[in-house]
Design a protein around this motif. Structure first.
Motif, PDB file in Angstrom:
ATOM      1  N   PRO A 314       3.806 -45.867  11.277  1.00  0.00           N
ATOM      2  CA  PRO A 314       3.935 -47.040  10.324  1.00  0.00           C
ATOM      3  C   PRO A 314       4.001 -48.080  11.755  1.00  0.00           C
ATOM      4  O   PRO A 314       3.580 -49.269  10.959  1.00  0.00           O
ATOM      5  CB  PRO A 314       5.181 -47.227   9.743  1.00  0.00           C
ATOM      6  N   MET A 315       4.182 -47.665  13.073  1.00  0.00           N
ATOM      7  CA  MET A 315       4.266 -48.853  14.015  1.00  0.00           C
ATOM      8  C   MET A 315       2.363 -48.748  14.268  1.00  0.00           C
ATOM      9  O   MET A 315       2.276 -50.698  15.471  1.00  0.00           O
ATOM     10  CB  MET A 315       4.793 -48.264  15.285  1.00  0.00           C
ATOM     11  N   ALA A 316       1.955 -48.495  14.158  1.00  0.00           N
ATOM     12  CA  ALA A 316      -0.011 -48.786  14.256  1.00  0.00           C
ATOM     13  C   ALA A 316      -0.279 -49.964  13.411  1.00  0.00           C
ATOM     14  O   ALA A 316      -0.323 -50.935  13.830  1.00  0.00           O
ATOM     15  CB  ALA A 316      -0.107 -47.635  13.782  1.00  0.00           C
ATOM     16  N   THR A 317       0.350 -50.419  12.657  1.00  0.00           N
ATOM     17  CA  THR A 317       0.412 -51.428  11.540  1.00  0.00           C
ATOM     18  C   THR A 317       1.104 -52.946  12.149  1.00  0.00           C
ATOM     19  O   THR A 317      -0.080 -53.776  12.666  1.00  0.00           O
ATOM     20  CB  THR A 317       0.356 -51.396   9.829  1.00  0.00           C
ATOM     21  N   VAL A 318       2.079 -52.678  12.664  1.00  0.00           N
ATOM     22  CA  VAL A 318       3.123 -53.568  13.612  1.00  0.00           C
ATOM     23  C   VAL A 318       2.139 -53.863  14.450  1.00  0.00           C
ATOM     24  O   VAL A 318       1.910 -55.194  14.944  1.00  0.00           O
ATOM     25  CB  VAL A 318       4.386 -52.888  13.154  1.00  0.00           C
ATOM     26  N   LEU A 319       1.401 -52.568  14.951  1.00  0.00           N
ATOM     27  CA  LEU A 319       1.321 -52.960  17.070  1.00  0.00           C
ATOM     28  C   LEU A 319       0.175 -54.140  15.954  1.00  0.00           C
ATOM     29  O   LEU A 319      -0.676 -54.826  17.006  1.00  0.00           O
ATOM     30  CB  LEU A 319       1.208 -51.690  17.023  1.00  0.00           C
ATOM     31  N   ALA A 320      -0.662 -53.430  14.889  1.00  0.00           N
ATOM     32  CA  ALA A 320      -2.329 -54.073  14.900  1.00  0.00           C
ATOM     33  C   ALA A 320      -1.801 -56.027  14.701  1.00  0.00           C
ATOM     34  O   ALA A 320      -2.689 -56.067  14.695  1.00  0.00           O
ATOM     35  CB  ALA A 320      -2.786 -53.961  14.052  1.00  0.00           C
ATOM     36  N   ALA A 321      -0.676 -55.599  13.717  1.00  0.00           N
ATOM     37  CA  ALA A 321      -0.776 -57.392  13.367  1.00  0.00           C
ATOM     38  C   ALA A 321       0.281 -58.551  14.811  1.00  0.00           C
ATOM     39  O   ALA A 321      -0.381 -58.907  14.198  1.00  0.00           O
ATOM     40  CB  ALA A 321       0.500 -57.618  12.183  1.00  0.00           C
ATOM     41  N   ALA A 322       0.735 -57.532  15.774  1.00  0.00           N
ATOM     42  CA  ALA A 322       1.192 -58.292  16.544  1.00  0.00           C
ATOM     43  C   ALA A 322      -0.311 -58.765  17.145  1.00  0.00           C
ATOM     44  O   ALA A 322      -0.562 -59.336  18.191  1.00  0.00           O
ATOM     45  CB  ALA A 322       1.748 -57.786  17.473  1.00  0.00           C
ATOM     46  N   ALA A 323      -0.730 -57.751  18.004  1.00  0.00           N
ATOM     47  CA  ALA A 323      -2.326 -58.212  17.943  1.00  0.00           C
ATOM     48  C   ALA A 323      -3.325 -59.386  17.716  1.00  0.00           C
ATOM     49  O   ALA A 323      -3.778 -59.557  18.027  1.00  0.00           O
ATOM     50  CB  ALA A 323      -3.446 -56.423  18.313  1.00  0.00           C
ATOM     51  N   VAL A 324      -3.699 -59.075  16.466  1.00  0.00           N
ATOM     52  CA  VAL A 324      -3.947 -59.798  15.090  1.00  0.00           C
ATOM     53  C   VAL A 324      -3.214 -61.740  16.436  1.00  0.00           C
ATOM     54  O   VAL A 324      -3.828 -62.857  16.198  1.00  0.00           O
ATOM     55  CB  VAL A 324      -4.257 -60.329  14.058  1.00  0.00           C
ATOM     56  N   GLN A 325      -2.000 -62.056  16.099  1.00  0.00           N
ATOM     57  CA  GLN A 325      -1.131 -62.458  16.283  1.00  0.00           C
ATOM     58  C   GLN A 325      -1.308 -63.020  17.427  1.00  0.00           C
ATOM     59  O   GLN A 325      -1.479 -64.435  18.142  1.00  0.00           O
ATOM     60  CB  GLN A 325       0.483 -62.341  15.999  1.00  0.00           C
ATOM     61  N   ILE A 326      -1.172 -62.717  18.724  1.00  0.00           N
ATOM     62  CA  ILE A 326      -1.382 -62.400  19.767  1.00  0.00           C
ATOM     63  C   ILE A 326      -2.959 -62.886  19.979  1.00  0.00           C
ATOM     64  O   ILE A 326      -2.836 -64.055  21.096  1.00  0.00           O
ATOM     65  CB  ILE A 326      -1.587 -61.407  20.370  1.00  0.00           C
ATOM     66  N   GLY A 327      -3.676 -61.951  19.549  1.00  0.00           N
ATOM     67  CA  GLY A 327      -4.841 -62.653  19.867  1.00  0.00           C
ATOM     68  C   GLY A 327      -5.805 -64.366  19.562  1.00  0.00           C
ATOM     69  O   GLY A 327      -6.333 -64.903  20.253  1.00  0.00           O
ATOM     70  N   GLU A 328      -4.516 -64.768  18.044  1.00  0.00           N
ATOM     71  CA  GLU A 328      -5.270 -66.324  17.657  1.00  0.00           C
ATOM     72  C   GLU A 328      -4.296 -66.935  18.925  1.00  0.00           C
ATOM     73  O   GLU A 328      -4.832 -68.295  19.286  1.00  0.00           O
ATOM     74  CB  GLU A 328      -4.103 -66.115  16.056  1.00  0.00           C
ATOM     75  N   PHE A 329      -3.370 -66.633  19.413  1.00  0.00           N
ATOM     76  CA  PHE A 329      -2.300 -67.337  20.106  1.00  0.00           C
ATOM     77  C   PHE A 329      -3.059 -67.716  21.769  1.00  0.00           C
ATOM     78  O   PHE A 329      -3.283 -68.817  21.859  1.00  0.00           O
ATOM     79  CB  PHE A 329      -0.942 -66.701  20.420  1.00  0.00           C
ATOM     80  N   VAL A 330      -3.179 -66.648  22.639  1.00  0.00           N
ATOM     81  CA  VAL A 330      -3.332 -66.674  23.761  1.00  0.00           C
ATOM     82  C   VAL A 330      -5.161 -66.863  23.705  1.00  0.00           C
ATOM     83  O   VAL A 330      -4.632 -67.939  24.930  1.00  0.00           O
ATOM     84  CB  VAL A 330      -2.580 -65.319  24.566  1.00  0.00           C
ATOM     85  N   GLY A 331      -5.413 -66.639  23.354  1.00  0.00           N
ATOM     86  CA  GLY A 331      -7.595 -66.270  23.257  1.00  0.00           C
ATOM     87  C   GLY A 331      -7.692 -64.962  24.739  1.00  0.00           C
ATOM     88  O   GLY A 331      -6.594 -65.175  25.331  1.00  0.00           O
ATOM     89  N   LEU A 332      -8.696 -65.219  24.440  1.00  0.00           N
ATOM     90  CA  LEU A 332      -9.563 -64.568  25.659  1.00  0.00           C
ATOM     91  C   LEU A 332      -9.378 -64.989  27.107  1.00  0.00           C
ATOM     92  O   LEU A 332      -9.433 -66.587  26.973  1.00  0.00           O
ATOM     93  CB  LEU A 332     -11.278 -64.334  25.329  1.00  0.00           C
ATOM     94  N   PRO A 333      -9.391 -64.645  28.085  1.00  0.00           N
ATOM     95  CA  PRO A 333      -9.141 -62.954  28.518  1.00  0.00           C
ATOM     96  C   PRO A 333      -8.043 -62.649  28.196  1.00  0.00           C
ATOM     97  O   PRO A 333      -8.116 -60.750  28.182  1.00  0.00           O
ATOM     98  CB  PRO A 333      -9.737 -63.176  30.271  1.00  0.00           C
ATOM     99  N   GLU A 334      -6.909 -63.190  28.270  1.00  0.00           N
ATOM    100  CA  GLU A 334      -5.474 -62.201  28.533  1.00  0.00           C
ATOM    101  C   GLU A 334      -5.608 -61.486  26.767  1.00  0.00           C
ATOM    102  O   GLU A 334      -4.930 -60.401  26.337  1.00  0.00           O
ATOM    103  CB  GLU A 334      -4.727 -63.544  28.184  1.00  0.00           C
ATOM    104  N   ALA A 335      -6.191 -61.898  25.732  1.00  0.00           N
ATOM    105  CA  ALA A 335      -6.260 -61.118  24.564  1.00  0.00           C
ATOM    106  C   ALA A 335      -6.951 -60.113  24.026  1.00  0.00           C
ATOM    107  O   ALA A 335      -6.313 -59.517  23.735  1.00  0.00           O
ATOM    108  CB  ALA A 335      -7.037 -61.854  23.829  1.00  0.00           C
ATOM    109  N   GLN A 336      -7.642 -60.157  25.486  1.00  0.00           N
ATOM    110  CA  GLN A 336      -8.021 -58.293  25.804  1.00  0.00           C
ATOM    111  C   GLN A 336      -7.436 -57.181  25.518  1.00  0.00           C
ATOM    112  O   GLN A 336      -7.001 -55.979  25.553  1.00  0.00           O
ATOM    113  CB  GLN A 336      -9.089 -58.170  26.267  1.00  0.00           C
ATOM    114  N   LEU A 337      -6.333 -57.912  26.527  1.00  0.00           N
ATOM    115  CA  LEU A 337      -5.435 -56.819  27.011  1.00  0.00           C
ATOM    116  C   LEU A 337      -4.564 -56.311  25.730  1.00  0.00           C
ATOM    117  O   LEU A 337      -4.226 -55.259  25.549  1.00  0.00           O
ATOM    118  CB  LEU A 337      -3.732 -57.698  27.386  1.00  0.00           C
ATOM    119  N   ALA A 338      -3.720 -57.059  24.537  1.00  0.00           N
ATOM    120  CA  ALA A 338      -3.503 -57.156  23.170  1.00  0.00           C
ATOM    121  C   ALA A 338      -3.835 -56.185  22.567  1.00  0.00           C
ATOM    122  O   ALA A 338      -3.537 -54.916  21.947  1.00  0.00           O
ATOM    123  CB  ALA A 338      -2.620 -58.020  22.896  1.00  0.00           C
ATOM    124  N   LEU A 339      -5.322 -56.246  22.538  1.00  0.00           N
ATOM    125  CA  LEU A 339      -6.107 -55.430  21.774  1.00  0.00           C
ATOM    126  C   LEU A 339      -5.875 -54.611  22.188  1.00  0.00           C
ATOM    127  O   LEU A 339      -6.542 -53.448  21.702  1.00  0.00           O
ATOM    128  CB  LEU A 339      -8.396 -56.357  21.679  1.00  0.00           C
TER     129      LEU A 339
END
Length: 450
Positions: A314-339
């Motif tokens: 179940p942590m996979a979905t939690v981490l994926a949801a975090a990546a969605v939020q981080i991508g929206e919040f910080v943008g590229l290039p840093e978002a690639q790390l969360a992705l």
């Protein structure tokens, strides 16, 4: 002016135009033997070569990326069939242009002067009405129609035109094919760069072949830039550094609305599902380099986490949801790390699509079977008249019983549905064990029922 004078004048003009043309145009193949690549349909014994050798050519659609020989092969076909070649660029053409060529083709055919190859580049840029103008004359054989497109023709070209044509898919040229073309251009004195004193380097050729991504036009253009920029009368050196300077940087071919977009997204998600973190991260890098929307990539990770990992981790979905939020919040290039972190986690997680299968099966039942009514004891009872109608009266609150569980029907009595079948992988093994314990309690309650 006499016909001979016109011919001489035309030849002189043509020679000047040819000399001014880019190297990639001058080095177009004149025969099938000079044509590079696409051996899966132009090689000995393959379909298109057999059609040409049997003089049984029908209308064709050439589909593939830029610079792989679509226009060149059309011109080779026109030469081999001794047909008149007419070129139309779809973005700049009108219905009148098509009708003028067709009228000319009819006159040539009626006068016994042979057939006409009508080559339409970027046929996907024609609208439906423009494409429909071709149908009757293509079917009757007035013209040999050849359309070229970088878009999937089964989406971009009208179905009636597709049905009247044979579709050939062009693959990016192999590195050895491009190296061969570059060497031919260096040695050809008539059309290429053979008149110059050039010292070449195989490493330079291999670099151009690798960085141009199967696009011969790109490689030949870089070669010409590298040679002509040193044209001083003496020896010209074309080495690795010159090649690198000539092409500057690699251009990533990526269309966010075309096949590349969907193909890469498919490869990305299938690599996560297939538990290959290295392939996953490569396709992620390809999408990022092409300028893909971060939100689109994050959504693909989230979908894969829910669909293919599910309760196995179940942590996979939690981490994926975090990546969605981080991508929206910080943008590229840093978002690639969360992705990257989320995608690799999903790829490496144990897999189960039991939850996905459960909702798919339940949805099918909802759509295709009689609708099941909510049992009275499960209905909402938070209003005054509910108890009078017996709603919620017999409901058993699980927390009032030992272990937080009590056997009762959550579907109408007599209806048994089994949608969720947990696997024995990852955390879902624990869920499976727990559900088995509950099944035993349910059976015991039925046995002990007074």
């Amino acid at each position: 002016m006499s016909r001979d004078e016109k011919t001489l004048f035309g030849k002189s003009e043509q020679a000047k135009l040819s000399a001014a043309a880019p190297l990639a145009v001058r080095m177009r193949p004149r025969t099938l033997d000079e044509f590079a690549g696409q051996t899966h349909f132009v090689g000995p014994g393959k379909l298109l070569r057999r059609m040409l050798e049997a003089d049984a050519l029908s209308s064709l659609i050439f589909y593939g990326p830029p610079g792989v020989g679509k226009t060149s092969l059309a011109m080779v076909i026109a030469n081999q069939t001794k047909a008149e070649f007419r070129y139309i660029s779809a973005p700049a053409a009108s219905v009148k242009d098509i009708r003028d060529v067709i009228a000319e083709a009819k006159d040539r055919l009626a006068g016994g002067r042979g057939r006409t190859v009508l080559f339409i580049d970027e046929i996907h840029r024609f609208n439906r009405a423009q494409q429909d103008v071709l149908l009757d004359d293509v079917e009757s054989g007035v013209v040999i129609f050849i359309g070229a497109t970088t878009e999937n023709p089964f989406f971009a070209v009208n179905s009636p035109l597709i049905s009247r044509s044979t579709v050939f898919y062009f693959e990016p040229l192999k590195e050895e094919d491009i190296v061969q073309l570059l060497k031919r251009a260096i040695s050809d004195k008539e059309r290429g760069l053979g008149k110059y004193d050039i010292e070449t380097d195989d490493k330079a050729f291999k670099y151009l072949a690798a960085v141009c991504d199967g696009d011969a036009r790109k490689a030949l253009t870089a070669l010409e830039v590298g040679i002509l920029s040193q044209k001083t009368g003496g020896k010209i050196k074309f080495d690795f550094q010159t090649a690198k300077d000539s092409i500057q940087g690699k251009t990533i071919d990526y269309d966010q609305t075309g096949d590349t977009h969907y193909d890469l997204a498919s490869a990305f998600q299938k690599s996560m599902r297939g538990s290959d973190p290295d392939a996953t991260i490569y396709w992620l890098a390809r999408m990022l380099a092409g300028g893909e929307d971060v939100r689109f990539i994050a959504r693909r990770i989230a979908v894969c986490a829910a669909e293919d990992v599910g309760n196995a981790d179940p942590m996979a979905t939690v981490l994926a949801a975090a990546a969605v939020q981080i991508g929206e919040f910080v943008g590229l290039p840093e978002a690639q790390l969360a992705l990257a972190q989320a995608a690799i986690y999903v790829a490496c997680a144990p897999k189960s699509n039991a939850s996905s299968s459960a909702i798919w099966k339940a949805s099918a039942d909802v759509q295709n079977e009689p609708t099941i009514s909510v049992p009275k004891h499960l209905k909402d009872s938070h209003y005054a008249a509910a108890k009078k109608m017996g709603f919620g009266v017999d409901y058993k609150y699980p927390h009032n019983f030992e272990g937080g569980f009590v056997a009762q029907d959550y579907l109408p009595a007599g209806i048994r549905k089994k949608y969720y079948r947990p696997t024995e992988r990852g955390y879902e093994k624990n869920i499976s064990g727990y559900l088995q314990k509950l099944e035993i309690l349910i059976k015991d309650s039925k046995v002990n029922k007074p």
